[in-house]
Design a protein around this motif. Structure first.
Motif, PDB file in Angstrom:
ATOM      1  N   ARG A 177       9.433  11.375 -13.765  1.00  0.00           N
ATOM      2  CA  ARG A 177       9.947  12.052 -14.863  1.00  0.00           C
ATOM      3  C   ARG A 177       9.218  13.309 -14.928  1.00  0.00           C
ATOM      4  O   ARG A 177       8.123  13.413 -14.381  1.00  0.00           O
ATOM      5  CB  ARG A 177       9.617  11.327 -16.093  1.00  0.00           C
ATOM      6  CG  ARG A 177      10.062  10.099 -15.922  1.00  0.00           C
ATOM      7  CD  ARG A 177      10.590   9.282 -16.170  1.00  0.00           C
ATOM      8  NE  ARG A 177      10.808   8.190 -15.729  1.00  0.00           N
ATOM      9  CZ  ARG A 177      11.812   7.694 -15.281  1.00  0.00           C
ATOM     10  NH1 ARG A 177      12.612   8.229 -15.083  1.00  0.00           N
ATOM     11  NH2 ARG A 177      12.013   6.650 -15.040  1.00  0.00           N
ATOM     12  N   ALA A 178      10.039  14.027 -15.782  1.00  0.00           N
ATOM     13  CA  ALA A 178       9.149  15.049 -15.595  1.00  0.00           C
ATOM     14  C   ALA A 178       9.476  16.319 -16.242  1.00  0.00           C
ATOM     15  O   ALA A 178       9.881  17.214 -15.771  1.00  0.00           O
ATOM     16  CB  ALA A 178       9.036  15.214 -14.162  1.00  0.00           C
ATOM     17  N   PHE A 179       9.227  16.113 -16.606  1.00  0.00           N
ATOM     18  CA  PHE A 179       9.507  17.343 -16.933  1.00  0.00           C
ATOM     19  C   PHE A 179       8.217  17.692 -17.353  1.00  0.00           C
ATOM     20  O   PHE A 179       7.591  16.965 -17.832  1.00  0.00           O
ATOM     21  CB  PHE A 179      10.566  17.527 -17.880  1.00  0.00           C
ATOM     22  CG  PHE A 179      11.897  16.929 -17.539  1.00  0.00           C
ATOM     23  CD1 PHE A 179      12.458  17.211 -16.371  1.00  0.00           C
ATOM     24  CD2 PHE A 179      12.520  16.048 -18.340  1.00  0.00           C
ATOM     25  CE1 PHE A 179      13.571  16.701 -16.007  1.00  0.00           C
ATOM     26  CE2 PHE A 179      13.662  15.521 -17.974  1.00  0.00           C
ATOM     27  CZ  PHE A 179      14.167  15.862 -16.791  1.00  0.00           C
TER      28      PHE A 179
ATOM     29  N   TYR B  49       7.586  15.050 -18.483  1.00  0.00           N
ATOM     30  CA  TYR B  49       7.102  14.289 -17.334  1.00  0.00           C
ATOM     31  C   TYR B  49       8.288  13.533 -16.733  1.00  0.00           C
ATOM     32  O   TYR B  49       9.012  12.833 -17.449  1.00  0.00           O
ATOM     33  CB  TYR B  49       6.048  13.277 -17.749  1.00  0.00           C
ATOM     34  CG  TYR B  49       4.679  13.829 -18.038  1.00  0.00           C
ATOM     35  CD1 TYR B  49       4.435  15.195 -18.163  1.00  0.00           C
ATOM     36  CD2 TYR B  49       3.590  12.968 -18.201  1.00  0.00           C
ATOM     37  CE1 TYR B  49       3.174  15.690 -18.435  1.00  0.00           C
ATOM     38  CE2 TYR B  49       2.317  13.448 -18.470  1.00  0.00           C
ATOM     39  CZ  TYR B  49       2.106  14.809 -18.592  1.00  0.00           C
ATOM     40  OH  TYR B  49       0.851  15.287 -18.863  1.00  0.00           O
ATOM     41  N   THR B  50       8.471  13.669 -15.427  1.00  0.00           N
ATOM     42  CA  THR B  50       9.546  12.943 -14.761  1.00  0.00           C
ATOM     43  C   THR B  50       9.155  12.656 -13.323  1.00  0.00           C
ATOM     44  O   THR B  50       8.063  13.012 -12.880  1.00  0.00           O
ATOM     45  CB  THR B  50      10.870  13.724 -14.831  1.00  0.00           C
ATOM     46  OG1 THR B  50      11.958  12.864 -14.409  1.00  0.00           O
ATOM     47  CG2 THR B  50      10.855  14.945 -13.948  1.00  0.00           C
ATOM     48  N   TYR B  51      10.029  12.010 -12.580  1.00  0.00           N
ATOM     49  CA  TYR B  51       9.737  11.705 -11.183  1.00  0.00           C
ATOM     50  C   TYR B  51      10.222  12.832 -10.277  1.00  0.00           C
ATOM     51  O   TYR B  51      11.091  13.629 -10.641  1.00  0.00           O
ATOM     52  CB  TYR B  51      10.331  10.365 -10.770  1.00  0.00           C
ATOM     53  CG  TYR B  51      11.785  10.137 -11.103  1.00  0.00           C
ATOM     54  CD1 TYR B  51      12.800  10.484 -10.224  1.00  0.00           C
ATOM     55  CD2 TYR B  51      12.153   9.545 -12.321  1.00  0.00           C
ATOM     56  CE1 TYR B  51      14.126  10.252 -10.520  1.00  0.00           C
ATOM     57  CE2 TYR B  51      13.472   9.304 -12.628  1.00  0.00           C
ATOM     58  CZ  TYR B  51      14.459   9.653 -11.728  1.00  0.00           C
ATOM     59  OH  TYR B  51      15.784   9.432 -12.035  1.00  0.00           O
ATOM     60  N   ASP B  52       9.646  12.894  -9.075  1.00  0.00           N
ATOM     61  CA  ASP B  52       9.869  14.021  -8.165  1.00  0.00           C
ATOM     62  C   ASP B  52      11.341  14.323  -7.933  1.00  0.00           C
ATOM     63  O   ASP B  52      11.772  15.472  -8.015  1.00  0.00           O
ATOM     64  CB  ASP B  52       9.206  13.737  -6.805  1.00  0.00           C
ATOM     65  CG  ASP B  52       7.694  13.689  -6.881  1.00  0.00           C
ATOM     66  OD1 ASP B  52       7.132  14.282  -7.814  1.00  0.00           O
ATOM     67  OD2 ASP B  52       7.072  13.058  -5.999  1.00  0.00           O
ATOM     68  N   GLY B  53      12.115  13.277  -7.608  1.00  0.00           N
ATOM     69  CA  GLY B  53      13.511  13.499  -7.256  1.00  0.00           C
ATOM     70  C   GLY B  53      14.339  14.053  -8.394  1.00  0.00           C
ATOM     71  O   GLY B  53      15.328  14.763  -8.161  1.00  0.00           O
TER      72      GLY B  53
ATOM     73  N   TRP C  74      17.604  19.527  -5.593  1.00  0.00           N
ATOM     74  CA  TRP C  74      18.849  18.790  -5.382  1.00  0.00           C
ATOM     75  C   TRP C  74      19.090  17.737  -6.469  1.00  0.00           C
ATOM     76  O   TRP C  74      20.116  17.075  -6.480  1.00  0.00           O
ATOM     77  CB  TRP C  74      18.810  18.084  -4.023  1.00  0.00           C
ATOM     78  CG  TRP C  74      17.673  17.127  -3.885  1.00  0.00           C
ATOM     79  CD1 TRP C  74      17.613  15.823  -4.298  1.00  0.00           C
ATOM     80  CD2 TRP C  74      16.391  17.409  -3.335  1.00  0.00           C
ATOM     81  NE1 TRP C  74      16.395  15.271  -4.037  1.00  0.00           N
ATOM     82  CE2 TRP C  74      15.615  16.229  -3.434  1.00  0.00           C
ATOM     83  CE3 TRP C  74      15.802  18.541  -2.759  1.00  0.00           C
ATOM     84  CZ2 TRP C  74      14.296  16.152  -2.987  1.00  0.00           C
ATOM     85  CZ3 TRP C  74      14.489  18.463  -2.303  1.00  0.00           C
ATOM     86  CH2 TRP C  74      13.754  17.287  -2.420  1.00  0.00           C
ATOM     87  N   GLY C  75      18.144  17.561  -7.373  1.00  0.00           N
ATOM     88  CA  GLY C  75      18.271  16.561  -8.423  1.00  0.00           C
ATOM     89  C   GLY C  75      18.953  17.117  -9.656  1.00  0.00           C
ATOM     90  O   GLY C  75      19.374  18.285  -9.712  1.00  0.00           O
TER      91      GLY C  75
END
Length: 334
Positions: free
Chosen positions: A2-4, A35-39, A44-45
């Motif tokens: 996540r993520a931001f 907070y987020t994950y890389d993808g 491309w996400g």
């Protein structure tokens, strides 16, 4: 699967006794830290599209902070506590939201999302997509895939799968819940039977899927929606998910606001934005999951219909037994 902020002052002070001359100074926009994950935040996400869409309406700037997986973000927030810079954590799921809720770090969002295709009543977390864990295979290499965990176990040991670690990966944890929901007290037996077939257990989904695409395994733990990516993005129609007769466990991905956020209203506005048609149209072909509202014809046909047989795990049961289930699975695989 996540993520931001900062403020700068600009002033011109005359070195003589002349009056100070007013000059235009840039007005800095508030920062929303996610907070987020890389993808999710990758080019491309869905992150870039959601960022652009929300920033058009909020007069703010989104900044992503990424980790490999949602569980890593949860651990990060747990370590940082109330000192975290995160306003929003995005990408937790229904298997980890209970643990996140128990930290006491998340605030009620006060929202009532409309038009959700999922039954939803959660005071802290808002859903933004969902999918079902499944084993993905290549039809050309595996024309007759196993149709259950027991059928997979009965195959020769040369038939290999790649799975993810339940301690660091939400698909890995989802796999543990899948076996538990399907087999209950027989779960350790199923894991013991799977052991000869496990090529490796990776830290995260990306590594596991990469090994599968490299031809090192016959199947990989992923999602029922993964074949849609290959069909739409690559025009490859040889990928499918194994039709397991036990049924499937869903993963609903969610976002929540931190109590310590210095932008609580902005954070809640972002959560509300996530379930709008504008935002939901971005999700399917960037995060390759189902949208949480009905997009009608805007959802590509390649996604098909969600599985009909769905297995569930109660949050209370997960809170009470989740660690023991993970430990039992890992012990059986050693």
């Amino acid at each position: 699967m996540r993520a931001f902020a900062h403020f700068a002052l600009a002033a011109v002070i005359c070195a003589t006794a002349l009056p100070v001359l007013a000059q235009d100074t840039p007005i800095l926009k508030p920062i929303l830290n996610i907070y987020t994950y890389d993808g999710f935040a990758a080019e491309w996400g869905p992150g870039p599209g959601l960022k652009a869409g929300f920033e058009k309406t909020c007069n703010c700037t989104i900044e992503w902070t990424t980790s490999e997986d949602a569980i890593s973000n949860l651990r990060k927030v747990q370590l940082e506590g109330t000192a975290t810079k995160a306003d929003v954590v995005l990408g937790l799921d229904t298997a980890t939201s209970g643990e996140a809720r128990a930290t006491g770090l998340f605030a009620p969002h006060g929202l009532t999302p409309e038009g959700l295709v999922l039954p939803w009543n959660d005071a802290e977390f808002v859903p933004f997509d969902y999918g079902y864990f499944a084993f993905v295979y290549d039809r050309q290499k595996t024309p007759n895939p196993p149709t259950s965990f027991e059928e997979l176990i009965a195959l020769p040991a040369s038939f290999k799968i790649v799975i993810e670690d339940p301690r660091s990966s939400t698909p890995g944890l989802g796999n543990v819940l899948w076996v538990e929901a399907a087999y209950g007290n027989r779960a350790p037996e199923i894991w013991k039977g799977l052991k000869p077939h496990v090529l490796t257990m990776t830290r995260g989904w990306s590594e596991a899927y990469g090994l599968f695409l490299d031809g090192q395994a016959d199947m990989v733990l992923s999602y029922t929606t993964s074949p849609a990516y290959h069909a739409i993005a690559e025009d490859k129609h040889n990928y499918a998910y194994a039709p397991f007769s036990e049924g499937y466990v869903a993963q609903v991905e969610v976002a929540g606001v931190l109590k310590s956020s210095d932008q609580p209203e902005l954070a809640k506005a972002f959560l509300a934005y996530l379930t709008t048609p504008e935002a939901q149209k971005i999700i399917p072909t960037t995060n390759w999951m189902y949208p949480v509202i009905d997009l009608g014809a805007d959802l590509p046909a390649e996604f098909g219909k969600p599985p009909e047989k769905v297995l569930t795990i109660d949050e209370a049961a997960l809170a009470a037994n989740g660690r023991a289930w993970v430990d039992a699975a890992l012990a059986a695989l050693q």
